[in-house]
Enzyme design. Structure first.
Site, PDB file in Angstrom:
ATOM      1  N   GLU A 167      43.335  31.972  47.848  1.00 25.05           N
ATOM      2  CA  GLU A 167      44.252  32.595  47.114  1.00 25.05           C
ATOM      3  C   GLU A 167      45.251  31.527  48.084  1.00 25.05           C
ATOM      4  OE1 GLU A 167      47.205  35.414  49.933  1.00 25.05           O
ATOM      5  OE2 GLU A 167      45.439  36.293  48.798  1.00 25.05           O
ATOM      6  N   ARG A 206      49.416  38.709  43.148  1.00 23.50           N
ATOM      7  CA  ARG A 206      49.594  37.130  43.859  1.00 23.50           C
ATOM      8  C   ARG A 206      49.431  36.178  42.489  1.00 23.50           C
ATOM      9  NH1 ARG A 206      49.958  40.386  47.298  1.00 23.50           N
ATOM     10  NH2 ARG A 206      49.548  40.621  48.905  1.00 23.50           N
ATOM     11  N   SER A 265      45.384  34.789  54.371  1.00 24.66           N
ATOM     12  CA  SER A 265      44.374  34.659  53.851  1.00 24.66           C
ATOM     13  C   SER A 265      43.334  33.498  52.646  1.00 24.66           C
ATOM     14  CB  SER A 265      45.270  36.336  52.618  1.00 24.66           C
ATOM     15  OG  SER A 265      45.413  37.152  53.886  1.00 24.66           O
TER      16      SER A 265
END
Length: 320
Positions: free
Chosen positions: A300, A181, A230
């Site tokens: 995130e 990520r 998320s």
């Protein structure tokens, strides 16, 4: 308080041949999926890559620049965003097309889902995971978006970008510096398009994988709510939702912000939540998870902009 009229006039004087749109004090609540956030001082929508380069060269070095996509993974704070916010248009940056037997090119304003559909039509495997990611390719490139066991870095060949001076760059996969990520590519670069590669595959099997992704998303995620996807990255060795649940935060509310009952790693705006409510909720969850399991969850969702005086959210809010 943000007032972008002076900056707008300055930019119009500096970039006289700019063909796109410039707007002062543009409401970011209309852009983000959370439907919250203060205004952008100036919101810019370039017509194409050359227009973006012209604009970037015209923006004074001291003026901050932010790039936003379709707003699915973004939380804008209530005080708004100083400087220039660039939003790439679908018309200028939304293409997706096959360019060889195993490759396709996509603009960074192209929705991830459309890239999956283009790959299916081209008979290219390994793009099905994009079918379930509610974002655009620019964000996927920046954060190495992934799902269903596949990440963006596995498909990227090269990425085209514009720097703060309007210069053009082409970055290889290695130069993107991908990790979980994360990309270590300079924050000053605005991605414009990318070349992807995948193996040839059977169309029926690719469609089956895409259907599985869609079914999973519709049955376990609050896709009909005002959400940002998320909220936290998965910690090593576990899932964020498991730690949120273990800490007793499923359904937790702050004002009209709530951790979803359906999927507790999703924050939702149940009505008229503010950016303050949502960020306070997220930091409260982070604090409770740390106390319960010793794990520090990482956001995130991207949080940008300024707080309103007296409504600042401190990390790990727990009353201390």
């Amino acid at each position: 308080m943000i007032d972008g009229e002076a900056l707008l006039e300055d930019l119009r004087g500096r970039a006289k041949n700019f063909r796109g749109r410039l707007s002062a004090n543009a409401g970011m609540d209309k852009v983000t999926w959370f439907r919250v956030g203060g205004p952008a001082e100036v919101l810019a929508m370039p017509a194409d890559e050359d227009d973006l380069g012209l604009l970037m060269a015209a923006i004074p070095a001291e003026v901050p620049v932010r790039v936003v996509g379709i707003g699915s993974n973004l939380l804008v704070r209530d005080g708004g965003i100083p400087g220039v916010v660039i939003r790439l248009s679908a018309k200028g940056f939304g293409m997706a097309e096959q360019v060889s037997e195993t490759r396709l090119i996509a603009g960074t304003a192209c929705p991830d889902k459309r890239v999956a559909a283009t790959a299916l039509q081209a008979g290219l495997d390994g793009f099905h995971f994009y079918h379930g990611i509610p974002g655009s390719i620019g964000g996927a490139l920046r954060m190495n978006a992934g799902a269903n066991g596949v990440e963006t870095r596995e498909r990227v060949v090269e990425v085209h970008a514009i720097d703060r001076r309007g210069g053009k760059h082409v970055l290889s996969n290695d130069e993107m510096g991908y990790a979980y990520r994360h990309s270590s590519a300079s924050e000053d670069l605005v991605f414009t398009r990318a070349l992807f590669e995948g193996p040839r595959g059977d169309a029926a099997e690719i469609q089956r994988k895409m259907d599985e992704v869609q079914h999973h998303r519709e049955t376990v995620q609050p896709v009909k709510e005002k959400t940002g996807g998320s909220t936290f990255k998965n910690p090593e060795g576990t899932s964020a939702w498991k730690e949120v649940d273990k800490a007793g935060c499923r359904g937790l509310k702050v004002g009209e912000a709530q951790m979803s009952e359906m999927h507790c790693n999703f924050m939702i705006n149940t009505g008229e939540a503010t950016g303050y409510d949502l960020e306070t909720l997220g930091e409260t969850v982070r604090d409770r998870v740390r106390k319960t399991s010793g794990i520090t969850l990482e956001w995130e969702i991207k949080r940008i902009g300024e707080f309103i005086d007296g409504r600042t959210v401190k990390p790990f809010l727990d009353g201390r």
